[in-house]
Structure formats: C-alpha cells, structure tokens
Design an enzyme around this catalytic site. Structure first.
Site, PDB file in Angstrom:
ATOM      1  N   ASP A  93       0.820  -1.208   0.000  1.00  0.00           N
ATOM      2  CA  ASP A  93       0.000   0.000   0.000  1.00  0.00           C
ATOM      3  C   ASP A  93       0.856   1.262   0.000  1.00  0.00           C
ATOM      4  O   ASP A  93       2.069   1.204   0.136  1.00  0.00           O
ATOM      5  CB  ASP A  93      -0.952   0.007   1.208  1.00  0.00           C
ATOM      6  CG  ASP A  93      -0.282  -0.527   2.477  1.00  0.00           C
ATOM      7  OD1 ASP A  93       0.934  -0.311   2.639  1.00  0.00           O
ATOM      8  OD2 ASP A  93      -0.972  -1.158   3.295  1.00  0.00           O
ATOM      9  N   ASP A 140      -7.853  -3.846  14.539  1.00  0.00           N
ATOM     10  CA  ASP A 140      -9.198  -4.227  14.087  1.00  0.00           C
ATOM     11  C   ASP A 140      -9.157  -5.337  13.043  1.00  0.00           C
ATOM     12  O   ASP A 140     -10.152  -5.629  12.387  1.00  0.00           O
ATOM     13  CB  ASP A 140      -9.950  -3.013  13.532  1.00  0.00           C
ATOM     14  CG  ASP A 140      -9.253  -2.361  12.335  1.00  0.00           C
ATOM     15  OD1 ASP A 140      -8.196  -2.877  11.898  1.00  0.00           O
ATOM     16  OD2 ASP A 140      -9.762  -1.341  11.829  1.00  0.00           O
ATOM     17  N   HIS A 190      -7.482  -5.482  10.212  1.00  0.00           N
ATOM     18  CA  HIS A 190      -7.310  -5.154   8.793  1.00  0.00           C
ATOM     19  C   HIS A 190      -5.945  -5.610   8.302  1.00  0.00           C
ATOM     20  O   HIS A 190      -4.966  -5.590   9.034  1.00  0.00           O
ATOM     21  CB  HIS A 190      -7.539  -3.660   8.524  1.00  0.00           C
ATOM     22  CG  HIS A 190      -6.449  -2.756   8.995  1.00  0.00           C
ATOM     23  ND1 HIS A 190      -6.554  -1.972  10.124  1.00  0.00           N
ATOM     24  CD2 HIS A 190      -5.224  -2.477   8.480  1.00  0.00           C
ATOM     25  CE1 HIS A 190      -5.459  -1.258  10.277  1.00  0.00           C
ATOM     26  NE2 HIS A 190      -4.622  -1.554   9.293  1.00  0.00           N
ATOM     27  N   GLU A 221      -9.819  -2.222   5.344  1.00  0.00           N
ATOM     28  CA  GLU A 221     -10.473  -1.948   6.611  1.00  0.00           C
ATOM     29  C   GLU A 221     -11.693  -2.851   6.812  1.00  0.00           C
ATOM     30  O   GLU A 221     -12.166  -3.500   5.869  1.00  0.00           O
ATOM     31  CB  GLU A 221     -10.904  -0.471   6.643  1.00  0.00           C
ATOM     32  CG  GLU A 221      -9.783   0.525   6.373  1.00  0.00           C
ATOM     33  CD  GLU A 221      -8.905   0.781   7.593  1.00  0.00           C
ATOM     34  OE1 GLU A 221      -8.805  -0.114   8.456  1.00  0.00           O
ATOM     35  OE2 GLU A 221      -8.313   1.870   7.666  1.00  0.00           O
TER      36      GLU A 221
END
Length: 263
Positions: free
Chosen positions: A72, A141, A143, A148
């Site tokens: 990314d 979380d 991801h 996400e």
C-alpha cells in the site's frame, strides 16, 4: 493455517527473516525466473527487515533476482516525505540490500489517475508471474494492508478511505497529529493477497491480541479481513507471546505442540 508462537518480537523477527531466506533459497531464482515477494510497512516488519539486511550484508542471501510489490501507499503524500511508504522501504530495506531498482514496485499515491494506477499494479503483479510469498501485518481491528473492516474478501487493488481508528493508530508516525495523517490510501485487495502462493502475517504485541484471536478462532468475515487467511491454501501467522493473551488455552497449546520442532 500455521501459527508460530515466539517468545518475543526479536525472536518473531528472526524466525520470519529466516523463513524468507529459506523460501528464496529453495526457489533458486534467476533473471528469467525471479522470486516475487509482497512486502508490508508499519512497525511489525522492521525487525524482520533488519535481519534481512544483516543476512544480505553477510552474504547469506541475495535479492538480485527478487521482485517486490508493496502492499500500500498513502494518497497525496509526497514520495520523499519521511512517512511515505516509499521512504520507509528504502530506509529500512532497499537502500541496504542488492535488489535492482527496476524490481521494486510501490503504488504511486500521487498518480494523476489513481484508478488506472491500481489497475496497472494488478497487471504488473500478473506479468511478474504472481506473488510467491506475500508478507503482511494486521491492525488492531484485523485489517490487512489497508483493507479496513467491511472490505470485500475478493477485493483487488484500489483506493480506500481509512477509518478513524487507523488514522489514530498511524498518527504515532506523524507526531501524534491526526491532521497530518492522509485519510486515503491505495492498497492491494484481500483477493490480491489471497492470490499469492503463500502468505505470512506478522502479529506482535497485546494490542493485536483480539485480532489474532479472530484470525485463528473466529468465523471468516469481512468485518475482520484477516480471517480470509483461514481459506488460504498455504498461510502462516508468526506472533509473539503478548499477542496470544486472548487465544483459548487449547488453541495455544495445540499450535505450540505441533510447531515445537519449528521454533
């Protein structure tokens, strides 16, 4: 899925680096048939990169016939910005190993057409023969890359808006100022990662404990994108003891037992 539980972050990093070296050696890459490696940023892989740099400088591994694709990059952050993932990768890895510059691929978050940039990235991965080993980390979380919660488990490389939790977590790299953190990023998709022939995820620290629990014991869900790894034909999670605090005792003991000769 394999779960490698190491005592601490340093041992995790060494195990992961040794595994990368082993896979490259086994592939015996050449200019005609290079080894294709998917790479992450963030704090989790820094120790692994340190060990890989050390091994390269000692002549234990060469990256001359390795092609890399990063997961990314932020949108709108200058390439030369110290917190861009271009800068991160050169600072922690590329500037210290013998990889050829033309073999390095990182998404361009300043491209005039971001959708075209993402599509071209997918084509470049395909043209390279696909990714042999994709390495990643996870957020608290769950991801993976910037996929996400709520991301499609078949998603491809695309533009993503970052959640408030991710912006807050990443603000530690921007003087704890959330206003400096880009709010969008380009990221490979969950499907892109799942297409790799092998995936290795690094998980360290108690803040990742719930995500690790979901990854190993939870149901496959787009709300915890790391859970897609359960469906991969060859996946490994390498973690430290601190990340295991929410695993069931039976789960912890099972993986410690079956991997006891691989630690």
């Amino acid at each position: 899925m394999r779960l490698i539980i190491e005592p601490d972050y340093d041992k995790l990093s060494t195990w992961a680096a040794d595994y990368v070296i082993e896979r490259i050696h086994k592939a015996a890459p050449t200019a005609e048939k290079p080894f294709v490696l998917g790479l992450p940023t963030g704090s989790s892989p820094i120790g692994m990169y340190r060990e890989l740099v050390k091994a390269c400088k000692e002549g234990c591994i060469s990256f001359r016939h390795v092609i890399t694709f990063n997961m990314d990059e932020y949108v709108g952050l200058a390439t030369e910005h110290p917190e861009s993932y271009h800068s991160f990768m050169h600072r922690h890895l590329f500037d210290h190993i013998d990889i050829l510059p033309q073999n390095i691929h990182i998404l361009n978050g300043n491209a005039p057409d971001l959708t075209a940039e993402c599509d071209a990235y997918e084509r470049a991965i395909e043209a390279a023969g696909g990714i042999d080993l994709f390495i990643g980390g996870i957020g608290p979380d769950g991801h993976i890359a910037f996929n996400e919660p709520g991301s499609s488990l078949t998603s491809r490389t695309r533009i993503k808006t970052l959640t408030t939790d991710t912006v807050l977590a990443n603000s530690r790299f921007f003087d704890n100022d959330t206003n400096q953190v880009p709010k969008r990023a380009l990221t490979v998709g969950v499907g892109t990662i799942m297409d790799a022939r092998e995936v290795m995820i690094l998980v360290n620290g108690h803040t990742k404990a719930r995500a690790l629990r979901e990854a190993v014991e939870g149901a496959v869900s787009q709300m915890w994108t790391i859970t897609a790894l359960q469906l991969h034909r060859q996946s490994i999670i390498v973690c430290d003891e601190a990340a295991c605090v929410e695993l069931k005792v039976g789960t912890y003991n099972y993986f410690k037992d079956i991997e006891r000769n691989n630690l």
